[in-house]
Scaffold this motif. Structure first.
Motif, mmCIF file in Angstrom:
data_model
loop_
_atom_site.group_PDB
_atom_site.id
_atom_site.type_symbol
_atom_site.label_atom_id
_atom_site.label_comp_id
_atom_site.label_asym_id
_atom_site.label_seq_id
_atom_site.Cartn_x
_atom_site.Cartn_y
_atom_site.Cartn_z
ATOM 1 N N GLU A 154 0.614 -0.979 0.150
ATOM 2 C CA GLU A 154 -0.628 -0.058 -0.361
ATOM 3 C C GLU A 154 1.226 1.350 0.050
ATOM 4 O OE1 GLU A 154 -3.519 -1.642 2.521
ATOM 5 O OE2 GLU A 154 -1.886 -1.433 3.410
ATOM 6 N N ILE A 155 1.973 1.308 0.689
ATOM 7 C CA ILE A 155 2.738 2.465 0.751
ATOM 8 C C ILE A 155 3.692 2.885 -0.653
ATOM 9 C CG2 ILE A 155 5.310 3.242 1.447
ATOM 10 C CD1 ILE A 155 4.482 1.711 4.435
ATOM 11 N N ALA A 156 3.954 1.241 -1.228
ATOM 12 C CA ALA A 156 4.713 1.181 -2.584
ATOM 13 C C ALA A 156 3.818 1.974 -3.536
ATOM 14 C CB ALA A 156 5.397 0.321 -3.384
ATOM 15 N N GLN A 157 2.328 1.776 -3.658
ATOM 16 C CA GLN A 157 1.542 2.073 -4.549
ATOM 17 C C GLN A 157 1.063 3.283 -4.453
ATOM 18 O OE1 GLN A 157 -1.675 -0.504 -3.589
ATOM 19 N NE2 GLN A 157 -1.584 -1.784 -5.214
ATOM 20 N N ALA A 158 1.263 4.162 -2.652
ATOM 21 C CA ALA A 158 0.178 5.223 -2.861
ATOM 22 C C ALA A 158 1.675 6.783 -3.480
ATOM 23 C CB ALA A 158 0.313 5.466 -0.769
ATOM 24 N N PHE A 159 3.140 5.704 -2.814
ATOM 25 C CA PHE A 159 4.009 6.667 -3.061
ATOM 26 C C PHE A 159 4.189 5.919 -4.994
ATOM 27 C CE2 PHE A 159 4.602 7.046 0.603
ATOM 28 C CZ PHE A 159 4.411 8.244 1.290
ATOM 29 N N TYR A 160 4.108 5.652 -5.811
ATOM 30 C CA TYR A 160 4.542 5.045 -6.782
ATOM 31 C C TYR A 160 5.924 4.867 -7.309
ATOM 32 C CZ TYR A 160 0.065 7.645 -7.365
ATOM 33 O OH TYR A 160 -0.905 8.354 -7.832
ATOM 34 N N ALA B 117 12.201 -0.858 -2.531
ATOM 35 C CA ALA B 117 12.591 0.033 -2.298
ATOM 36 C C ALA B 117 11.773 0.758 -0.775
ATOM 37 C CB ALA B 117 11.709 1.000 -2.927
ATOM 38 N N ILE B 118 9.823 0.103 -0.475
ATOM 39 C CA ILE B 118 9.609 0.650 0.369
ATOM 40 C C ILE B 118 10.440 -0.431 1.604
ATOM 41 C CG2 ILE B 118 7.588 0.522 1.839
ATOM 42 C CD1 ILE B 118 8.205 3.126 -0.168
ATOM 43 N N THR B 119 10.353 -1.543 1.240
ATOM 44 C CA THR B 119 10.728 -2.686 1.915
ATOM 45 C C THR B 119 12.278 -2.022 2.625
ATOM 46 O OG1 THR B 119 9.831 -4.618 0.770
ATOM 47 C CG2 THR B 119 11.520 -4.970 2.436
ATOM 48 N N ALA B 120 12.911 -1.445 1.799
ATOM 49 C CA ALA B 120 14.972 -1.693 2.324
ATOM 50 C C ALA B 120 13.769 -0.791 3.603
ATOM 51 C CB ALA B 120 15.063 -1.139 1.764
ATOM 52 N N VAL C 39 0.980 -8.536 5.512
ATOM 53 C CA VAL C 39 2.128 -8.105 7.388
ATOM 54 C C VAL C 39 1.123 -6.467 6.711
ATOM 55 C CG1 VAL C 39 4.561 -8.253 8.010
ATOM 56 C CG2 VAL C 39 3.868 -10.445 6.348
ATOM 57 N N SER C 40 1.013 -6.293 8.432
ATOM 58 C CA SER C 40 0.862 -5.136 8.445
ATOM 59 C C SER C 40 1.586 -4.091 9.016
ATOM 60 C CB SER C 40 -0.444 -4.806 9.449
ATOM 61 O OG SER C 40 -1.436 -5.655 8.810
ATOM 62 N N LEU C 41 1.538 -3.070 8.405
ATOM 63 C CA LEU C 41 2.793 -2.275 9.283
ATOM 64 C C LEU C 41 2.408 -1.071 10.532
ATOM 65 C CD1 LEU C 41 4.624 -1.253 6.164
ATOM 66 C CD2 LEU C 41 5.335 -3.154 8.111
ATOM 67 N N MET C 42 2.606 -1.456 11.979
ATOM 68 C CA MET C 42 2.136 -0.186 12.496
ATOM 69 C C MET C 42 3.642 1.143 13.029
ATOM 70 S SD MET C 42 -0.484 -2.169 13.925
ATOM 71 C CE MET C 42 0.101 -3.752 13.660
ATOM 72 N N LEU C 43 3.104 2.157 13.827
ATOM 73 C CA LEU C 43 4.114 3.041 13.957
ATOM 74 C C LEU C 43 4.338 2.010 16.107
ATOM 75 C CD1 LEU C 43 3.481 6.592 14.240
ATOM 76 C CD2 LEU C 43 5.170 4.790 12.447
#
Length: 160
Positions: free
Chosen positions: A70-76, A81-84, A107-111
């Motif tokens: 979802e992050i990768a899609q949001a930032f194109y 790159a996001i995984t790193a 796998v969900s990501l949370m702060l």
């Protein structure tokens, strides 16, 4: 406007405006703001968090729970790159991964609590600095600027 030359221009009210100059000014200004915020993060909040990492932390904070895809899609950008970046943020204990009980592939990501504190402190510092800078403008100029940048963002997003 399909001009093969790098000198793009626009005829507006009989005045020839060189778009290339505007694009260059836009890029230089955006780079300056990006660098300044990056330096502010390092100096005032957390010296070990890069601007890109902070942007990911902020995105996760806004969504409470998200995935790397979802992050990768949001930032194109590519998922790798996001995984790193995510791996570095997990190592710094700023985010946590949580595997879905229903689908172990998700796998969900949370702060983490530490990540929440860094985002909060960074936002407060950014607001403080921007409030000081924006105080030099009148409300109409701020509204016009925001309207224009939001319009540009929508136009650029519609092409993705």
């Amino acid at each position: 406007m399909n001009n093969l030359h790098s000198e793009l221009s626009l005829q507006q009210g009989g005045i020839l405006i060189e778009l290339q100059q505007y694009i260059t000014r836009y890029q230089q200004s955006l780079q300056s703001i990006y660098r300044t915020i990056g330096n502010m993060i390092k100096q005032n909040v957390h010296e070990d968090v890069t601007t890109d990492q902070y942007i990911i932390l902020q995105f996760i904070n806004q969504h409470e729970s998200t995935t790397a895809s979802e992050i990768a899609q949001a930032f194109y950008v590519g998922r790798s790159a996001i995984t790193a970046i995510v791996n570095r943020l997990v190592e710094k204990e700023l985010i946590v991964r949580k595997r879905s009980e229903k689908d172990r592939r998700i796998v969900s990501l949370m702060l983490s609590e530490r990540g929440k504190k860094i985002v909060k402190a960074t936002e407060e510092e950014i607001y403080r600095v921007l409030e000081d800078k924006l105080s030099h403008f009148n409300v109409e100029d701020i509204e016009l600027f925001l309207h224009s940048i939001e319009k540009l963002a929508k136009l650029m997003e519609s092409e993705q």
